[in-house]
Design an enzyme around this catalytic site. Structure first.
Site, PDB file in Angstrom:
ATOM      1  N   CYS A  20       2.210 -33.136  22.518  1.00  0.00           N
ATOM      2  CA  CYS A  20       2.574 -32.877  23.815  1.00  0.00           C
ATOM      3  C   CYS A  20       3.339 -34.151  24.291  1.00  0.00           C
ATOM      4  O   CYS A  20       3.728 -34.210  25.631  1.00  0.00           O
ATOM      5  CB  CYS A  20       1.400 -32.537  24.702  1.00  0.00           C
ATOM      6  SG  CYS A  20       0.102 -34.161  24.777  1.00  0.00           S
TER       7      CYS A  20
ATOM      8  N   LYS B 121     -20.691 -35.453 -25.017  1.00  0.00           N
ATOM      9  CA  LYS B 121     -20.092 -36.835 -25.107  1.00  0.00           C
ATOM     10  C   LYS B 121     -20.592 -37.840 -24.105  1.00  0.00           C
ATOM     11  O   LYS B 121     -20.255 -37.925 -22.942  1.00  0.00           O
ATOM     12  CB  LYS B 121     -18.556 -36.603 -24.968  1.00  0.00           C
ATOM     13  CG  LYS B 121     -17.713 -37.908 -25.170  1.00  0.00           C
ATOM     14  CD  LYS B 121     -16.073 -37.533 -25.079  1.00  0.00           C
ATOM     15  CE  LYS B 121     -15.367 -38.432 -25.473  1.00  0.00           C
ATOM     16  NZ  LYS B 121     -15.564 -39.755 -24.825  1.00  0.00           N
TER      17      LYS B 121
ATOM     18  N   CYS C  52       0.895 -38.415  21.741  1.00  0.00           N
ATOM     19  CA  CYS C  52       0.507 -37.204  21.052  1.00  0.00           C
ATOM     20  C   CYS C  52       1.851 -36.814  20.361  1.00  0.00           C
ATOM     21  O   CYS C  52       2.870 -36.286  21.214  1.00  0.00           O
ATOM     22  CB  CYS C  52      -0.290 -36.238  21.867  1.00  0.00           C
ATOM     23  SG  CYS C  52      -0.375 -34.763  21.160  1.00  0.00           S
TER      24      CYS C  52
ATOM     25  N   LYS D 124     -12.968 -32.868 -22.658  1.00  0.00           N
ATOM     26  CA  LYS D 124     -13.221 -33.520 -21.509  1.00  0.00           C
ATOM     27  C   LYS D 124     -13.460 -33.089 -19.893  1.00  0.00           C
ATOM     28  O   LYS D 124     -12.696 -32.046 -19.840  1.00  0.00           O
ATOM     29  CB  LYS D 124     -12.138 -34.781 -21.252  1.00  0.00           C
ATOM     30  CG  LYS D 124     -12.021 -35.640 -22.553  1.00  0.00           C
ATOM     31  CD  LYS D 124     -13.067 -36.813 -22.876  1.00  0.00           C
ATOM     32  CE  LYS D 124     -12.863 -37.942 -21.795  1.00  0.00           C
ATOM     33  NZ  LYS D 124     -11.773 -38.944 -22.238  1.00  0.00           N
TER      34      LYS D 124
ATOM     35  N   CYS E 111      -5.673 -37.371  21.944  1.00  0.00           N
ATOM     36  CA  CYS E 111      -5.039 -37.041  22.945  1.00  0.00           C
ATOM     37  C   CYS E 111      -5.988 -36.437  24.248  1.00  0.00           C
ATOM     38  O   CYS E 111      -7.007 -35.542  23.887  1.00  0.00           O
ATOM     39  CB  CYS E 111      -3.886 -35.664  22.509  1.00  0.00           C
ATOM     40  SG  CYS E 111      -3.017 -35.267  23.895  1.00  0.00           S
TER      41      CYS E 111
ATOM     42  N   ASP F  19     -20.954 -41.292 -22.393  1.00  0.00           N
ATOM     43  CA  ASP F  19     -20.140 -42.241 -21.686  1.00  0.00           C
ATOM     44  C   ASP F  19     -20.577 -43.676 -21.740  1.00  0.00           C
ATOM     45  O   ASP F  19     -21.080 -44.137 -20.805  1.00  0.00           O
ATOM     46  CB  ASP F  19     -19.827 -41.865 -20.239  1.00  0.00           C
ATOM     47  CG  ASP F  19     -18.427 -42.313 -19.587  1.00  0.00           C
ATOM     48  OD1 ASP F  19     -17.690 -42.787 -20.518  1.00  0.00           O
ATOM     49  OD2 ASP F  19     -18.095 -42.285 -18.589  1.00  0.00           O
TER      50      ASP F  19
ATOM     51  N   GLU G 199     -22.052 -31.251 -28.885  1.00  0.00           N
ATOM     52  CA  GLU G 199     -22.978 -32.190 -28.560  1.00  0.00           C
ATOM     53  C   GLU G 199     -22.293 -32.730 -27.343  1.00  0.00           C
ATOM     54  O   GLU G 199     -21.144 -32.641 -27.152  1.00  0.00           O
ATOM     55  CB  GLU G 199     -22.941 -33.511 -29.605  1.00  0.00           C
ATOM     56  CG  GLU G 199     -23.552 -33.248 -31.014  1.00  0.00           C
ATOM     57  CD  GLU G 199     -23.036 -33.971 -31.949  1.00  0.00           C
ATOM     58  OE1 GLU G 199     -22.848 -35.296 -31.742  1.00  0.00           O
ATOM     59  OE2 GLU G 199     -22.916 -33.958 -33.002  1.00  0.00           O
TER      60      GLU G 199
ATOM     61  N   CYS H 129      -2.137 -30.037  26.255  1.00  0.00           N
ATOM     62  CA  CYS H 129      -1.439 -30.232  25.091  1.00  0.00           C
ATOM     63  C   CYS H 129      -1.904 -28.747  24.059  1.00  0.00           C
ATOM     64  O   CYS H 129      -2.924 -28.315  24.012  1.00  0.00           O
ATOM     65  CB  CYS H 129      -2.684 -31.204  24.239  1.00  0.00           C
ATOM     66  SG  CYS H 129      -1.507 -31.497  22.580  1.00  0.00           S
TER      67      CYS H 129
ATOM     68  N   TYR I 166     -25.227 -40.413 -33.640  1.00  0.00           N
ATOM     69  CA  TYR I 166     -24.411 -39.175 -34.080  1.00  0.00           C
ATOM     70  C   TYR I 166     -24.146 -38.889 -35.175  1.00  0.00           C
ATOM     71  O   TYR I 166     -23.592 -37.758 -35.933  1.00  0.00           O
ATOM     72  CB  TYR I 166     -23.538 -38.715 -32.948  1.00  0.00           C
ATOM     73  CG  TYR I 166     -22.500 -39.819 -32.365  1.00  0.00           C
ATOM     74  CD1 TYR I 166     -22.502 -40.233 -31.266  1.00  0.00           C
ATOM     75  CD2 TYR I 166     -21.552 -40.282 -33.445  1.00  0.00           C
ATOM     76  CE1 TYR I 166     -21.578 -41.269 -30.798  1.00  0.00           C
ATOM     77  CE2 TYR I 166     -20.563 -41.182 -33.059  1.00  0.00           C
ATOM     78  CZ  TYR I 166     -20.630 -41.716 -31.526  1.00  0.00           C
ATOM     79  OH  TYR I 166     -19.783 -42.524 -31.391  1.00  0.00           O
TER      80      TYR I 166
HETATM   81  S1  IVH Z   1     -18.126 -38.370 -32.810  1.00  0.00           S
HETATM   82  C1  IVH Z   1     -15.065 -39.195 -36.025  1.00  0.00           C
HETATM   83  N1  IVH Z   1     -19.942 -37.729 -30.927  1.00  0.00           N
HETATM   84  O1  IVH Z   1     -16.481 -40.668 -27.838  1.00  0.00           O
HETATM   85  C2  IVH Z   1     -16.139 -39.134 -34.944  1.00  0.00           C
HETATM   86  N2  IVH Z   1     -18.331 -39.399 -30.299  1.00  0.00           N
HETATM   87  O2  IVH Z   1     -13.629 -40.516 -27.480  1.00  0.00           O
HETATM   88  C3  IVH Z   1     -16.070 -39.891 -33.896  1.00  0.00           C
HETATM   89  N3  IVH Z   1     -18.558 -40.322 -28.319  1.00  0.00           N
HETATM   90  O3  IVH Z   1     -15.283 -43.456 -30.155  1.00  0.00           O
HETATM   91  C4  IVH Z   1     -16.924 -39.758 -32.601  1.00  0.00           C
HETATM   92  N4  IVH Z   1     -20.578 -39.116 -27.619  1.00  0.00           N
HETATM   93  O4  IVH Z   1     -17.739 -43.692 -28.807  1.00  0.00           O
HETATM   94  C5  IVH Z   1     -18.869 -38.529 -31.201  1.00  0.00           C
HETATM   95  N5  IVH Z   1     -21.767 -37.150 -29.620  1.00  0.00           N
HETATM   96  C6  IVH Z   1     -20.606 -37.818 -29.928  1.00  0.00           C
HETATM   97  C7  IVH Z   1     -20.259 -38.741 -28.919  1.00  0.00           C
HETATM   98  C8  IVH Z   1     -18.973 -39.683 -29.397  1.00  0.00           C
HETATM   99  C9  IVH Z   1     -19.750 -40.072 -27.352  1.00  0.00           C
HETATM  100  C10 IVH Z   1     -17.671 -41.436 -27.873  1.00  0.00           C
HETATM  101  C11 IVH Z   1     -17.491 -42.307 -29.518  1.00  0.00           C
HETATM  102  C12 IVH Z   1     -16.095 -42.242 -29.621  1.00  0.00           C
HETATM  103  C13 IVH Z   1     -15.461 -41.647 -28.520  1.00  0.00           C
HETATM  104  C14 IVH Z   1     -14.325 -40.918 -28.754  1.00  0.00           C
END
Ligand code: IVH
Length: 679
Positions: free
Chosen positions: A419, A122, A416, A322, A434, A124, A120, A439, A232
């Site tokens: 030179c 991640k 400079c 990451k 310069c 932010d 999946e 130069c 998730y």
């Molecule tokens: S799973 C035990 N899935 O990332 C499983 N986390 O650095 C725990 N996060 O605290 C999390 N997208 O806030 C999971 N697709 C995703 C996520 C995700 C973002 C965040 C979440 C977690 C942090 C960990």
């Protein structure tokens, strides 16, 4: 340079980290990027590991997780909200796979056949735990320290993508859904614009804005901020979860229940497939309307997740791979000054090498004296450097708090460095220059430009050889190249007979280059490949251009008054007039064959309508030169790769654009292939 006393350094680091934590958690006004915080934190932790006596009870390293703020009621999570282990490379991923497999073998026996993964994005944002009793939302809580969070139910209720009632015919008595709250980028920007209008400090990034919004005491404000949520995971009674055998089935079930689930998940059978997923999203994530900072890899089979369980902090069955942050911290070892072809003095920070977005960075530009003064940078300072996209790294921020006692301030020299003549700073410019035409840096720059591909294209003549020719006094102007004898070239250090002959012939061949390229090679300010072409079309010879009035030059479509003035003034300088005469004597082409027609034959109709993108550093052409060259041949140059891109021109240290182009099946060319195509 002597190191500052460790104790003092630890004290300053602690203070900085405490200020940053306070600004982040208490004021919701972060003062530094998370990656920067992490790096300072690691620096302190390393220092404390080396000198355990320095550890104080109030050190941020002694705190496990962040305490919930006091305004909200604390809630203890039924099951802790674990964090994820981070991977930053392929080898981290291999190590993780080997680790979970070893653990499984020693605790559960043979590995099962299905060892696939659910991957999946991640997101932010900020993690939320949502409690549903008999299908009704009764509580929404922040992660807090993972064990205890804050009850922010009234705020959670304002998030439209969180159902207040689950779409389930027979909901279990208790179900907990977890996921990520986030702010879409356009909403984030709007919030910051509004804050700017109202004179409020801006949020540094969407994640901080999300966390700040979730902890707003006034739910009205939260509601206006349009938070969003991707679910998730789900935790509930065993019986209820029994039908869900895989991570991907869980995502589908969450969707069924009425949650928004990020659609970009993928079922991956091996680490190689995961790598392709990771690579693809490294670029594609840039076009998503929200921020992602990596991908999350979870073992797909639920029985594997259960069998592997958790360490103190993380699930053994999942990891976050990451993407590299684009900022890093390092130390300035020295400041050097580079003198360019135009005489501009550029201060450059020489750095303790540091990894940044996939490359090792040892130098960063400081642009000019004004910028240097603004930063108040000292040699020895700890700085934040930044590399956005593929731009040359620059120094973004200085930590005066971490300045060693023996750090020295630096000012651009008023003479400079090459030179030693006085430099000038034109009133309306930030750049010091310069202006000594003798130069060596300016002389070298002019010759390097003359021999470059788009100009006279003299093969085999690189910067090193140019330096030798200038130092030995053999060459002072481009015209001198044509007076060089084979013996003189062969007599240079480390130059064999054969190389000398090759260079000699290459110089000779350059006499045939058309007038437009000679004009470009003269290095007149603002006259790039395209402008040289335009000028040579209207003024088909050096004398006709030299005699042209400024107004007549400015008449050319595409040539503005600034360029016209620059060209006009260039030809008024006796030294330049003399150069033109010497070039003529040396047999250079200073006129097009038939007046009125450009002698540059390269306009290639096959490039018409073709779109190019350039990435990385090309071996000889600058980005602008490559761009001009393509445009000059009828092609278009765009900044970003899309389905409409026909060719990607790839140089060294190509970044995300290459990955995206590969995914889209776009033809990649190196510089030689590009030039061949143009010829
Ligand atoms: S799973 C035990 N899935 O990332 C499983 N986390 O650095 C725990 N996060 O605290 C999390 N997208 O806030 C999971 N697709 C995703 C996520 C995700 C973002 C965040 C979440 C977690 C942090 C960990």
């Amino acid at each position: 340079m002597a190191a500052i006393p460790e104790q003092e350094k630890a004290h300053h680091l602690r203070q900085l980290l405490q200020e940053a934590s306070y600004a982040y958690y208490a004021l919701d006004q972060p003062i530094m990027e998370d990656a920067v915080y992490d790096q300072l934190y690691r620096e302190l932790a390393t220092l404390e590991a080396d000198y355990p006596d320095l550890i104080t009870p109030d050190s941020p390293t002694q705190r496990v997780g962040e305490r919930p703020a006091s305004q909200f009621v604390s809630v203890t999570h039924g099951t802790p909200l674990y964090s994820l282990e981070n991977a930053f490379s392929w080898s981290d991923m291999v190590a993780w796979r080997d680790r979970w497999q070893r653990y499984w073998r020693s605790n559960q026996g043979d590995l099962p056949e299905d060892r696939s993964y659910g991957c999946e994005l991640k997101i932010d944002g900020a993690a939320l735990a949502l409690t549903y009793e008999n299908g009704c939302l009764v509580r929404g809580a922040t992660r807090g320290d993972g064990i205890t969070g804050e009850d922010i139910t009234s705020n959670v209720r304002t998030i439209r993508s969180i159902p207040l009632r689950l779409n389930l015919r027979e909901p279990p008595p208790l179900l907990e859904i977890r996921g990520e709250a986030f702010l879409p980028l356009d909403v984030f920007h709007q919030i910051n614009r509004d804050r700017q209008d109202q004179g409020d400090p801006l949020f540094a990034n969407p994640r901080n804005a999300t966390a700040g919004t979730l902890r707003q005491l006034d739910s009205q404000i939260v509601s206006q901020r349009q938070l969003d949520f991707f679910a998730y995971t789900l935790h509930g009674p065993k019986g209820f979860l029994l039908s869900l055998e895989t991570q991907i089935q869980c995502l589908e079930a969450l969707k069924q229940m009425g949650f928004r689930v990020n659609p970009h998940w993928q079922h991956c059978s091996t680490l190689e497939v995961i790598q392709a997923y990771y690579d693809r999203w490294q670029t594609d994530r840039l076009s998503l309307p929200y921020l992602t900072d990596g991908v999350v890899i979870k073992l797909n089979a639920m029985h594997l997740q259960e069998g592997l369980g958790f360490t103190q902090k993380f699930p053994r069955w999942a990891i976050a791979w990451k993407y590299e942050p684009e900022q890093a911290i390092t130390q300035v070892l020295n400041i050097s000054v580079n003198v360019g072809r135009t005489g501009a003095l550029t201060p450059v920070a020489e750095l303790k090498p540091v990894q940044l977005a996939g490359t090792t960075v040892a130098r960063a530009t400081l642009h000019n004296g004004d910028r240097l003064a603004q930063l108040d940078l000292h040699i020895g300072d700890t700085v934040v450097i930044h590399k956005a996209g593929e731009i040359i790294p620059e120094v973004l921020r200085v930590f005066p708090e971490l300045r060693p006692q023996d750090a020295c301030s630096f000012q651009l020299p008023d003479h400079c460095p090459e030179c030693h003549e006085p430099v000038v700073q034109p009133k309306d410019e930030a750049v010091s220059r310069c202006i000594n035409t003798d130069c060596p840096a300016i002389v070298r720059g002019a010759i390097v430009h003359w021999v470059s591909r788009d100009a006279l294209d003299i093969d085999g003549m690189g910067e090193k050889l140019v330096r030798q020719l200038v130092v030995t006094g053999l060459v002072h102007t481009p015209a001198d190249l044509y007076g060089l004898t084979l013996e003189e070239l062969a007599g240079l250090e480390r130059m064999g007979q054969k190389s000398a002959a090759n260079v000699f012939n290459a110089i000779d061949r350059s006499r045939e280059r058309p007038w437009s390229r000679v004009l470009y090679g003269l290095g007149i300010r603002h006259v790039g490949v395209v402008n040289a072409q335009l000028l040579s079309e209207t003024f088909p010879s050096a004398p006709s251009l030299a005699q042209a009035e400024q107004g007549a030059i400015a008449q050319i479509h595409g040539i503005g008054p600034e360029i016209a003035q620059s060209v006009y003034q260039w030809f008024r300088i006796p030294r330049h007039q003399h150069l033109i005469q010497s070039l003529e004597k040396a047999g250079l082409t200073l006129a097009t064959a038939s007046p009125g027609l450009s002698q540059t034959p390269e306009i290639d109709p096959t490039l018409r309508g073709k779109t190019f993108v350039i990435t990385g550093t090309l071996p000889t052409l600058s980005r602008d030169e490559a761009k001009n060259l393509i445009q000059n041949h009828g092609g278009n140059v765009s900044d970003s790769v899309s389905k409409k891109t026909n060719y990607l021109v790839v140089g060294e240290k190509a970044g995300s654009k290459l990955k995206k182009a590969t995914t889209l099946g776009i033809t990649c060319l190196n510089e030689t292939e590009l030039l061949e195509m143009l010829r």
